[in-house]
Enzyme design. Sequence first.
Site, PDB file in Angstrom:
ATOM      1  N   GLU A  84      36.903  50.333  34.320  1.00 35.23           N
ATOM      2  CA  GLU A  84      35.726  51.156  34.628  1.00 35.23           C
ATOM      3  C   GLU A  84      36.031  52.108  35.785  1.00 35.23           C
ATOM      4  O   GLU A  84      36.400  51.656  36.879  1.00 35.23           O
ATOM      5  CB  GLU A  84      34.554  50.240  34.988  1.00 35.23           C
TER       6      GLU A  84
ATOM      7  N   ASP B  75      40.060  32.679  36.856  1.00 36.06           N
ATOM      8  CA  ASP B  75      39.289  32.552  35.626  1.00 36.06           C
ATOM      9  C   ASP B  75      37.949  33.269  35.790  1.00 36.06           C
ATOM     10  O   ASP B  75      36.960  32.682  36.239  1.00 36.06           O
ATOM     11  CB  ASP B  75      39.080  31.067  35.306  1.00 36.06           C
TER      12      ASP B  75
ATOM     13  N   LYS C 283      24.976  42.127  36.613  1.00 34.77           N
ATOM     14  CA  LYS C 283      26.210  42.557  35.974  1.00 34.77           C
ATOM     15  C   LYS C 283      26.992  43.463  36.917  1.00 34.77           C
ATOM     16  O   LYS C 283      28.224  43.389  37.002  1.00 34.77           O
ATOM     17  CB  LYS C 283      25.890  43.279  34.661  1.00 34.77           C
TER      18      LYS C 283
ATOM     19  N   HIS D 179      29.448  58.686  38.549  1.00 32.58           N
ATOM     20  CA  HIS D 179      29.987  57.838  37.492  1.00 32.58           C
ATOM     21  C   HIS D 179      30.567  58.685  36.357  1.00 32.58           C
ATOM     22  O   HIS D 179      31.696  58.478  35.919  1.00 32.58           O
ATOM     23  CB  HIS D 179      28.851  56.952  36.979  1.00 32.58           C
TER      24      HIS D 179
END
Length: 399
Positions: A81, A284, A268, A382
């Site tokens: 991203e 992990d 998120k 962005h």
Amino acid sequence: MTSRLPGFYTLPVEERLRLIASLCDLTPDEAHALLPGQGLSLDQADKMIENALGVFVIPFGIATNFLVNGESHFVPMVVEEPSIVASASNTAKIVRKAGGFTATSTGRQMVGQVQVVHCSDWESARQRLLQKKGELLARANEARPTMTARGGGALDLDVKVLNGNGDRGWLPMLVVQVTIDTRDAMGANVIDTMMEAIAPDVEAITGGTVYLRILSNYTDTCLAQAQCTIPAELLGTKTLDGVEVRDRIIAAYAFAELDIYRAVTHNKGIMNGIDAVAVATGNDWRALEAAAHAYAARGGRYRSMTEWEIGEHGELVGRLELPMPVATVGGATSVNPVAKTALKLLNVTHAAQLAEIMVSVGLAQNLAALRALVTEGIQRGHMALHARARQAISSPVKQ
């Protein structure tokens, strides 16, 4: 060493790598591992998973400006991203001016579980297991003596009865729950081995049948917390003063607290940063995601992982507490040469310190997203980075 490197992003990639290698005392092999095709070998990949065909390359970058508990850290991030590394670095610069992040952790305790079915008397079986607690803990530790030699190992044991009335047609069951200090390892294999070791004794004591012998990824006994306090004037933009931005951030946080549709996206964004560091260091990220989202719903309703409020003197105060079962030894951290280099770049000495840095990154990522959303909107910076990425992909490769 300072993680404050003005203009770092303007340097050519090769110069950035030379500079970081010098500052972090990387060996030529460690720096070389970050180059395309030079990290994880095909032979290593084939030993890590079944049916390996190759390796998948994702950009490896570093977030600058992080100051955690008074120490500078370059934060390695593996992520595709475009805006994550930039937003983390820019927000860390603001927080740095305010004194940086303060972070703590609660310890390295994880949980293993043994499921027992077909007992004739659940409460009697439970009492017998508790009476044999010392023997069961000793048996668990015998299975992994190296862990106890490092000062860790099985510490405590509890027993609970689930579905004792056989509701919904499910079997009643008894669960033996063991608390284990895994030190600097994530501990999944250690815990599974210990649970399998005590299973025969559990069956003998209860007269029941053991089914599952497995770790739990809900690691609420392995927490890390981060906090930052930012004077309002540091939050201002060209068009909005800092107090207005602060109040808008509080309103955005309240939205996530009150509405699950917003909370999921809010959280998120926090995990964007945490996952990127987890991948870079060979940890992990799936276990981190599972534990973090479960922890966000621990009160019976899914909520914001972060907390934001106005401080005593008008500052913006942010906090984040999450389960952080990360490791600095074992697993992919020991196999993947890129992960080894990432840990050296971070300059961490133990897993608890890594956890504290990662939760600070999550707090920074959340502040970056909230500040962008309540000011210019998320798309301006962005999408500019997205456009740059698309242009780079579509341009001919220079030979």
